[in-house]
Design a protein around this motif. Structure first.
Motif, PDB file in Angstrom:
ATOM      1  N   LEU A  38       0.861  -1.061  -0.087  1.00 26.38           N
ATOM      2  CA  LEU A  38      -0.119   0.030   0.181  1.00 26.38           C
ATOM      3  C   LEU A  38       0.907   1.318  -0.099  1.00 26.38           C
ATOM      4  O   LEU A  38       1.928   1.293   0.619  1.00 26.38           O
ATOM      5  N   ASP A  40       2.327   4.844   1.164  1.00 28.35           N
ATOM      6  CA  ASP A  40       2.283   5.330   2.599  1.00 28.35           C
ATOM      7  C   ASP A  40       1.866   6.596   2.754  1.00 28.35           C
ATOM      8  O   ASP A  40       1.278   7.231   1.745  1.00 28.35           O
ATOM      9  N   GLU A  41       1.693   7.221   3.616  1.00 28.40           N
ATOM     10  CA  GLU A  41       1.070   8.546   4.063  1.00 28.40           C
ATOM     11  C   GLU A  41       1.601   9.528   3.155  1.00 28.40           C
ATOM     12  O   GLU A  41       0.999  10.482   2.881  1.00 28.40           O
ATOM     13  N   GLU A 160      -7.666   2.682   4.197  1.00 29.30           N
ATOM     14  CA  GLU A 160      -6.790   1.379   4.606  1.00 29.30           C
ATOM     15  C   GLU A 160      -7.374   0.532   5.428  1.00 29.30           C
ATOM     16  O   GLU A 160      -7.175  -0.967   5.273  1.00 29.30           O
ATOM     17  N   LYS A 161      -8.032   0.766   6.605  1.00 30.35           N
ATOM     18  CA  LYS A 161      -8.654   0.071   7.531  1.00 30.35           C
ATOM     19  C   LYS A 161      -9.953   0.097   7.469  1.00 30.35           C
ATOM     20  O   LYS A 161     -10.708   0.913   8.346  1.00 30.35           O
ATOM     21  N   LEU A 206      -6.907   1.423  -2.909  1.00 29.05           N
ATOM     22  CA  LEU A 206      -6.436   0.429  -2.236  1.00 29.05           C
ATOM     23  C   LEU A 206      -6.830  -0.830  -2.355  1.00 29.05           C
ATOM     24  O   LEU A 206      -6.284  -1.878  -2.451  1.00 29.05           O
TER      25      LEU A 206
END
Length: 282
Positions: A38, A40-41, A160-161, A206
């Motif tokens: 994935l 990253d920020e 992401e979650k 994602l």
């Protein structure tokens, strides 16, 4: 260490194709498709910083406004079949506030969440600083049971979650409140035709769901009361700009050069491989 499906945990995965520097995998158990690794920020912040600039929307503002108004009116009409258009509505990923404007006209007290600086600035100008949050949503941002409707248009695929995110929404949504979401559907006919050239395959997307595995994301706090195709009003001009911004097939750009202007700006009601889900909090 084996790679696991982020949705169901299975290690029964299939490599599909490369997407820039990442790989797209499919879970053979729940059929989720996902990126690995994935972004990253830092990478995501760079993507979202000027998210709308490459689309060149400023070149045809009135055309885009008409498209969005007709699209959002359709979504809000779908919501109004299940609830009275009143109370507080939160639009997550509110962009420049067009859906909020239409919802306010219907009778909702509107709030928004947006991380694009341009979107935040324009939305706050329309609704005030206290109505638009400029960060990722957390459970501390609003009181418990605060909203009667939450909308997420082309959002859940960025999260992401997603399971944890839906728990946050459950906390701020009142009992019997509605969530309306639109997201790409990997079981759609257009995805099956375009395969890896499907426009929804992007580094900021994602996860890629279908009408069955999205139920695993939505979770036990909600019941799905509607599941179907999502339709948008789009002009050929708009679609040409979006496709060009992602360096995809230039066929539409070639067609646009020979079409009369009246055809370029005409709105077409289209399904571009997305699904609309409405769920109610139990």
């Amino acid at each position: 260490m084996p790679l696991n499906c982020p949705l169901c945990g299975s290690i029964n995965l299939k490599f599909c194709f490369n997407l820039s520097a990442r790989k797209v995998y499919k879970c053979n158990n729940c059929h989720l498709k996902f990126l690995h690794p994935l972004p990253d920020e830092k990478e995501l912040s760079a993507i979202y910083k000027n998210y709308y600039d490459s689309w060149k929307l400023e070149e045809f503002n009135s055309e885009v406004s008409q498209m969005k108004s007709r699209t959002f009116d359709g979504y809000l009409d779908a919501i109004s079949r299940f609830t009275t258009p009143s109370g507080k509505l939160l639009d997550i990923g509110c962009a420049t506030g067009e859906l909020l404007e239409r919802a306010e006209m219907m009778g909702f007290d509107v709030y928004g969440v947006e991380i694009s600086p341009e979107g935040v600035a324009k939305s706050r100008k329309k609704f005030g600083d206290d109505k638009i949050i400029n960060k990722k949503l957390s459970e501390e941002d609003f009181p418990k049971d605060f909203f009667s409707v939450i909308t997420m248009l082309d959002v859940i695929e960025h999260i992401e979650k997603p399971g944890e995110f839906m728990k946050i929404l459950s906390g701020i949504l009142a009992k019997n409140g509605l969530i309306f979401m639109v997201t790409p559907d990997t079981s759609s006919w257009i995805k099956k035709i375009l395969k890896k050239n499907w426009l929804h395959y992007k580094e900021e997307h994602l996860y890629y769901y279908n009408k069955e595995n999205i139920r695993l994301v939505i979770g036990s706090d909600f019941e799905i009361i509607h599941s179907g195709q999502a339709y948008k009003f789009l002009s050929l001009n708009y679609m040409g700009n979006i496709i060009a911004s992602y360096s995809r097939n230039s066929l539409l750009s070639m067609i646009l050069k020979v079409l009369p202007y009246s055809w370029k700006i005409r709105n077409f009601k289209l399904n571009i491989g997305e699904m609309a889900i409405i769920c109610r909090k139990k």
